[in-house]
Design a protein around this motif. Structure first.
Motif, PDB file in Angstrom:
ATOM      1  N   LYS A   1     -27.328   0.067  24.653  1.00 50.67           N
ATOM      2  CA  LYS A   1     -25.857   0.113  24.642  1.00 50.67           C
ATOM      3  C   LYS A   1     -25.499  -1.883  24.673  1.00 50.67           C
ATOM      4  N   SER A   2     -26.677  -1.905  25.687  1.00 53.63           N
ATOM      5  CA  SER A   2     -26.373  -4.050  25.772  1.00 53.63           C
ATOM      6  C   SER A   2     -27.665  -4.562  24.708  1.00 53.63           C
ATOM      7  N   GLY A   3     -27.847  -3.678  24.241  1.00 53.23           N
ATOM      8  CA  GLY A   3     -28.967  -4.242  23.110  1.00 53.23           C
ATOM      9  C   GLY A   3     -30.518  -4.077  23.100  1.00 53.23           C
ATOM     10  N   ILE A   4     -30.726  -4.133  23.915  1.00 57.32           N
ATOM     11  CA  ILE A   4     -31.587  -3.812  24.934  1.00 57.32           C
ATOM     12  C   ILE A   4     -32.542  -2.046  23.813  1.00 57.32           C
ATOM     13  N   ARG A   5     -33.702  -3.122  24.001  1.00 65.80           N
ATOM     14  CA  ARG A   5     -34.897  -1.966  22.818  1.00 65.80           C
ATOM     15  C   ARG A   5     -35.731  -0.977  24.134  1.00 65.80           C
ATOM     16  N   ALA A   6     -35.354  -0.474  24.360  1.00 73.13           N
ATOM     17  CA  ALA A   6     -35.501   0.818  26.003  1.00 73.13           C
ATOM     18  C   ALA A   6     -35.548   2.401  24.898  1.00 73.13           C
ATOM     19  N   GLU A   7     -36.998   2.855  25.599  1.00 77.80           N
ATOM     20  CA  GLU A   7     -37.400   4.384  25.126  1.00 77.80           C
ATOM     21  C   GLU A   7     -36.744   4.752  26.748  1.00 77.80           C
ATOM     22  N   PHE A   8     -36.757   6.015  26.751  1.00 74.55           N
ATOM     23  CA  PHE A   8     -36.493   7.022  27.173  1.00 74.55           C
ATOM     24  C   PHE A   8     -38.354   8.478  26.867  1.00 74.55           C
TER      25      PHE A   8
END
Ligand SMILES: [Zn+2]
Length: 400
Positions: free
Chosen positions: A328-335
Motif C-alpha cells: 500500500k505504501s508503493g513498495i514492490r514487496a513479495e511474501f
C-alpha cells in the motif's frame, strides 16, 4: 578490462525471469512481468525528468506510408535497414525512426517564434532490419524503443538548448550510476547540405560542450549525413565502453519536411531540429545495466524490492499484514510463505537479487519491527516498521 566471469544479460534475464526470446520473433523481446517493471520504472523516471524540462510527450504511428521517409530523405540512405511492404498497392513501412513523424506533429499548426523551443518526446516503437545472424539479445534487435526527443528551436536558441540537454544527460546518468564522456562527431564525406552550415553547427556544439565544462574528444567525419552530433559514452563496471546517448543537430529534415515558424518580421523561417535519446534504446540500456550491476539493480529499479519472510507458519498472519502495508505504501514487496526453512528462503531471495529481506518472527511481531537483511548478506538489525518505510521511500527518492 576484466570480462571473465561476467554474466551476459541474456543469462541474467533468464535467471531473474525478466525476459525471453523466441524463434517466432527473432530480434524482439518478450518481456516477463519482472522485466516489464524495470522497463516501465526506467521509462517513468525518464518521462518525469524530461517533463520537468518542458518536454511534451507524443505518440505517432508505427505503420506508415513509405512516402514520408522518401520526403524526409531517410529512404535513400536507410532503405536496406527498413521493413517495407505493399498494402492495397501502397508502399508502407514500419517506422525505423520517429523524426519525420515528430515534424508532422510540429507542422500541424502555425508556430510563432515565441512558441519556440518546442520539445516533443516520444517512446516510439521502432523496427530496423538486421540479418538474423547478427541479432544478439537486447543489444542487436529488430524491434526497440528509443526514449526519443525532438527539439524544434530557432537558430539563436541552439547553444542554450544543447547546454540544457548536456546537463539533463549528466543528471540522468548520475542517477543511474554512470559518468558520461563526450565526443563531437564532425562532417562525414557523404554529407547533405552545404559546408558552411555544417561548420557553424559544429561550432555551436563545441561552444555548448565548453560551456558545460566537460572534457570532450573529437570523432572526425563521424557525424550523421544530416548534421553534426555529440556522442555520449559510458564505461561499465567491467571497464567496457558503451555509446548511449546522441545529441544531433539537423538542418535537413526541417527543410525536407517543409516545417517553419513565423519570425518577428512576419517571414516564414525554418526551425533547427535537435534529436536526442538519453538512453538510446531502452532495451539495450537495460541489457547494459544488467551486465553492469550483474542483476543487482539499485533499489528504486528492482522489480522486487523486499521479500517478507516469516520464520515459521505461526507468523504468517502478522507477516502478511506487514507485506500488505508495504504494498500500500508503493513498495514492490513479495511474501514468501512457502513452507521452507528461513535459510532456504533467504538463499532464494538472494539469488533473485532482492535488495532487502524482511524477517518476521515472534520477537519482531512483539516489537512491531522487522529484522532486515540485505542481498549482500549484511544484517541491519531490528527496525520499527514506520522508520523502515521512511528509509525505503528516501532510497526511492534519491535513486539509490
Ligand atoms: Zn530523430
Amino acid at each position: 578490462m576484466k570480462t571473465s566471469g561476467i554474466k551476459d544479460h541474456r543469462q541474467i534475464g533468464q535467471e531473474l525471469d525478466l525476459f525471453s526470446f523466441h524463434e517466432y520473433a527473432p530480434g524482439a523481446i518478450f518481456w516477463h512481468p519482472k522485466g516489464w517493471i524495470i522497463y516501465r520504472t526506467l521509462q517513468e523516471f525518464l518521462r518525469n525528468t524530461t517533463l520537468l524540462e518542458g518536454y511534451l510527450e507524443i505518440s505517432t504511428p508505427v505503420l506508415i506510408k513509405t512516402g514520408i521517409f522518401k520526403k524526409s530523405g531517410h529512404l535513400e540512405h536507410f532503405r536496406e535497414n527498413m521493413f517495407n511492404f505493399q498494402i492495397e498497392d501502397q508502399a508502407y513501412s514500419l517506422k525505423p525512426m520517429n523524426c519525420p513523424e515528430s515534424a508532422i506533429v510540429y507542422g500541424s499548426q502555425i508556430r510563432s517564434y515565441i512558441d519556440l523551443p518546442i520539445k516533443l518526446s516520444e517512446y516510439g516503437i521502432l523496427h530496423r532490419n538486421e540479418l538474423t545472424g547478427v541479432l544478439g539479445g537486447a543489444f542487436r534487435v529488430r524491434q526497440f524503443t528509443i526514449d526519443d526527443a525532438h527539439l524544434f528551436v530557432r537558430p539563436d536558441q541552439i547553444g542554450k538548448e544543447i547546454s540544457k540537454l548536456l546537463r539533463l544527460v549528466i543528471e540522468v546518468y548520475k542517477s543511474l550510476g554512470f559518468k558520461p564522456r563526450f565526443y563531437l562527431a564532425t562532417r562525414p564525406d557523404k554529407a547533405m547540405g552545404d559546408v558552411k552550415t555544417w561548420k557553424e553547427a559544429e561550432k555551436d556544439l563545441e561552444i555548448a560542450l565548453k560551456n558545460a565544462k566537460v572534457n570532450f574528444g573529437i570523432k572526425h567525419k563521424d557525424g550523421a549525413f544530416y548534421g553534426p552530433k555529440i556522442d555520449i559514452h559510458i564505461k561499465d563496471s567491467h571497464g567496457r565502453d558503451w555509446q548511449l546517448a546522441t545529441i544531433q543537430l539537423d538542418f535537413q529534415i526541417p527543410q525536407k519536411m517543409e516545417i517553419f515558424y513565423v519570425d518577428k518580421d512576419g517571414k516564414k523561417k525554418q526551425p533547427v531540429m535537435i534529436h536526442c535519446g538519453i538512453t538510446g534504446s531502452i532495451e539495450r540500456f537495460i541489457g547494459i545495466l544488467l551486465e553492469h550491476t550483474q542483476g543487482n539493480l539499485p533499489f528504486w529499479l528492482s522489480p522486487v524490492q523486499i521479500s517478507i519472510l516469516p520464520i515459521t507458519e505461526r507468523q504468517n498472519r502478522e507477516a502478511r499484514k506487514i507485506y500488505e502495508k508495504l504494498l500500500k505504501s508503493g513498495i514492490r514487496a513479495e511474501f514468501d510463505n512457502r513452507g521452507k526453512t528461513l535459510q532456504s528462503k533467504i538463499r532464494d531471495a538472494t539469488l533473485q537479487k532482492v535488495p532487502y529481506m524482511g524477517i518476521i518472527g515472534d520477537k519482531e511481531i512483539g516489537s512491531e519491527s522487522i529484522s532486515v537483511r540485505t542481498r549482500e548478506g549484511k544484517d541491519l538489525g531490528l527496525i520499527k516498521i514506520p522508520e523502515f518505510l521512511k528509509k525505503l521511500k528516501e532510497e526511492i527518492d534519491k535513486k539509490i
